[in-house]
Design a protein around this motif. Structure first.
Motif, PDB file in Angstrom:
ATOM      1  N   SER A  60       4.682   2.225  12.268  1.00  0.00           N
ATOM      2  CA  SER A  60       5.592   1.690  11.254  1.00  0.00           C
ATOM      3  C   SER A  60       5.624   0.161  11.230  1.00  0.00           C
ATOM      4  O   SER A  60       6.151  -0.423  10.282  1.00  0.00           O
ATOM      5  CB  SER A  60       7.005   2.218  11.492  1.00  0.00           C
ATOM      6  N   GLY A 117       9.448   7.256   5.808  1.00  0.00           N
ATOM      7  CA  GLY A 117       9.214   6.031   5.071  1.00  0.00           C
ATOM      8  C   GLY A 117      10.230   5.805   3.971  1.00  0.00           C
ATOM      9  O   GLY A 117      10.226   4.769   3.343  1.00  0.00           O
ATOM     10  N   THR A 122       0.269   2.854   6.070  1.00  0.00           N
ATOM     11  CA  THR A 122       0.457   3.976   6.985  1.00  0.00           C
ATOM     12  C   THR A 122      -0.828   4.775   7.143  1.00  0.00           C
ATOM     13  O   THR A 122      -1.216   5.163   8.255  1.00  0.00           O
ATOM     14  CB  THR A 122       1.577   4.905   6.472  1.00  0.00           C
ATOM     15  N   SER A 181       5.584   5.962  16.987  1.00  0.00           N
ATOM     16  CA  SER A 181       6.211   5.752  15.683  1.00  0.00           C
ATOM     17  C   SER A 181       6.357   4.265  15.383  1.00  0.00           C
ATOM     18  O   SER A 181       6.110   3.812  14.258  1.00  0.00           O
ATOM     19  CB  SER A 181       7.576   6.435  15.655  1.00  0.00           C
TER      20      SER A 181
END
Length: 430
Positions: free
Chosen positions: A196, A74, A264, A192
């Motif tokens: 994200s 991040g 997240t 992922s």
């Protein structure tokens, strides 16, 4: 009269000369020569038949690199002093060995065959008495074969896992190894991207908001300088404005980081809730009072260090200044070490870093991510509170700026804060 004496040196104990023993052994061998020859020929024939009928087994290997930093990709605005990584390789190994991964690879192989990209390899065919038939079998059967044909071994002292496929066909072995590697990489990439996406969209919105605020504050500053004729602040006032705007930008950046981490965390909780709802509730309530106290103290020291640097930019290299920073850095390093140790113990007590098998491995990973995010959020909150306390002190200095310059100082403060925060958000978004 004759007196003759004789000495008897004959073989009174029946000893046999060496030559006689050798001849005896040769005689035995010659008498059994046909039996020995028959045994030798029989063994040779059996070995030859086995060698001819045994198919060669080929191996093909590929390597996957486990991204040990990717879990915290991040790019936070600040260093929290804690970058946990527990049993990452073990968890990834269990995922690779899982039935779900074998099923995904089996489905991919069938898709490749349907598209004409690969021939009808044995792993895809129906088997009768170990003889492949010229027709496709089902996904479950292919997955079962893959589980027995593919091995996964971590490379010592590295972040690599070796995927090795075995087959009687060298091209099939290479196909299976490469397909496993590609499917695994795509699966991780898709997971992922899913996690994200919410963070990216949030930062994209923040970037637009901060750009608009910066443009507005710059326009206000230009208009005020034109209308008032005041174009600059005195040295002391400008120093206070610079320091206060930097602190406010850091605090606002922390707020953006907190909201980003919360996005997240929400995605991780949604993932684990699909698998084990009760675990999701337990993790959301988990906390540790000692870890919170450590984070509060660490945040205070880090802010103190930042203030010392900001207030004394011209003292870099001087002994007194260096000793002061060294003292703070030593305390920070000690606290970070203790925090890391306590966090590892806390994760262990929750069972969040225990490897599993198949879906259990996935759940174990997400449990770890949830707890890590919660701990990092605590650290961010602690630092935000520490910054707010310092900003209050600077507010008192700001209010002492001469009345004639106070309006310009407020506008300058807003513009600088918006500019620094925009640059931070832009860097994180990129």
């Amino acid at each position: 009269m004759e007196n003759n004496s004789y000495t008897n040196v004959g073989d009174s104990q029946g000893a046999v000369p060496r030559e006689s023993r050798v001849q005896e052994y040769l005689s035995i061998l010659l008498r059994g020569k046909w039996i020995i020859l028959a045994c030798f020929l029989g063994m040779t024939a059996v070995a030859t038949i086995v060698a001819i009928n045994t198919k060669p087994v080929y191996e093909a290997s590929s390597l996957v690199l486990i991204d040990m930093k990717g879990q915290n990709a991040g790019l936070p605005f600040i260093d929290l002093g804690y970058n946990p990584m527990f049993n990452k390789i073990t968890n990834e190994l269990e995922i690779l060995r899982s039935r779900s991964m074998a099923t995904a690879v089996a489905q991919d192989l069938l898709k490749q065959y349907a598209a004409g990209a690969i021939p009808m390899v044995p792993v895809l065919q129906v088997m009768i008495d170990d003889v492949p038939q010229n027709r496709l079998t089902n996904v479950d059967q292919i997955a079962a074969r893959l589980l027995g044909w593919v091995m996964f071994v971590p490379i010592r002292d590295s972040d690599l896992i070796k995927i090795t496929a075995r087959s009687n066909d060298p091209q099939e072995a290479a196909l299976i190894a490469n397909t496993y590697t590609r499917v695994y990489a795509e699966r991780n990439l898709n997971a992922s991207r899913t996690r994200s996406r919410a963070v990216r969209e949030f930062l994209q919105d923040q970037l637009q908001v901060r750009k608009s605020a910066l443009d507005s504050s710059e326009a206000v500053l230009q208009n005020y300088m034109k209308s008032s004729g005041i174009v600059s602040l005195d040295g002391e006032s400008n120093k206070v404005v610079q320091q206060l705007s930097s602190l406010e930008a850091s605090r606002d950046a922390l707020e953006v980081e907190i909201r980003s981490r919360q996005k997240t965390l929400e995605s991780y909780r949604e993932e684990i809730a699909k698998q084990e709802p009760s675990v999701a509730r337990t993790l959301s309530e988990s906390s540790d009072a000692y870890i919170k106290l450590l984070q509060e103290k660490l945040a205070s020291l880090e802010v103190q260090r930042d203030i010392v640097i900001a207030q004394n930019p011209n003292l870099v290299g001087q002994t007194l200044y260096a000793e002061k920073l060294k003292e703070i850095d030593t305390q920070i390093a000690s606290l970070k070490k203790t925090l890391k140790s306590k966090t590892e113990a806390f994760l262990s007590s929750l069972g969040a870093n225990e490897p599993g098998i198949g879906s259990a491995a996935f759940v174990a990973q997400i449990k770890q991510k949830v707890v890590e995010q919660q701990i990092e959020l605590q650290g961010l909150d602690a630092r935000k509170r520490a910054l707010n306390a310092v900003i209050e002190q600077y507010e008192r200095q700001f209010n002492q700026i001469p009345q004639r310059s106070i309006e310009l100082a407020k506008i300058q403060r807003a513009r600088l804060s918006n500019e620094k925060l925009y640059l931070l958000v832009e860097e994180k978004f990129n």
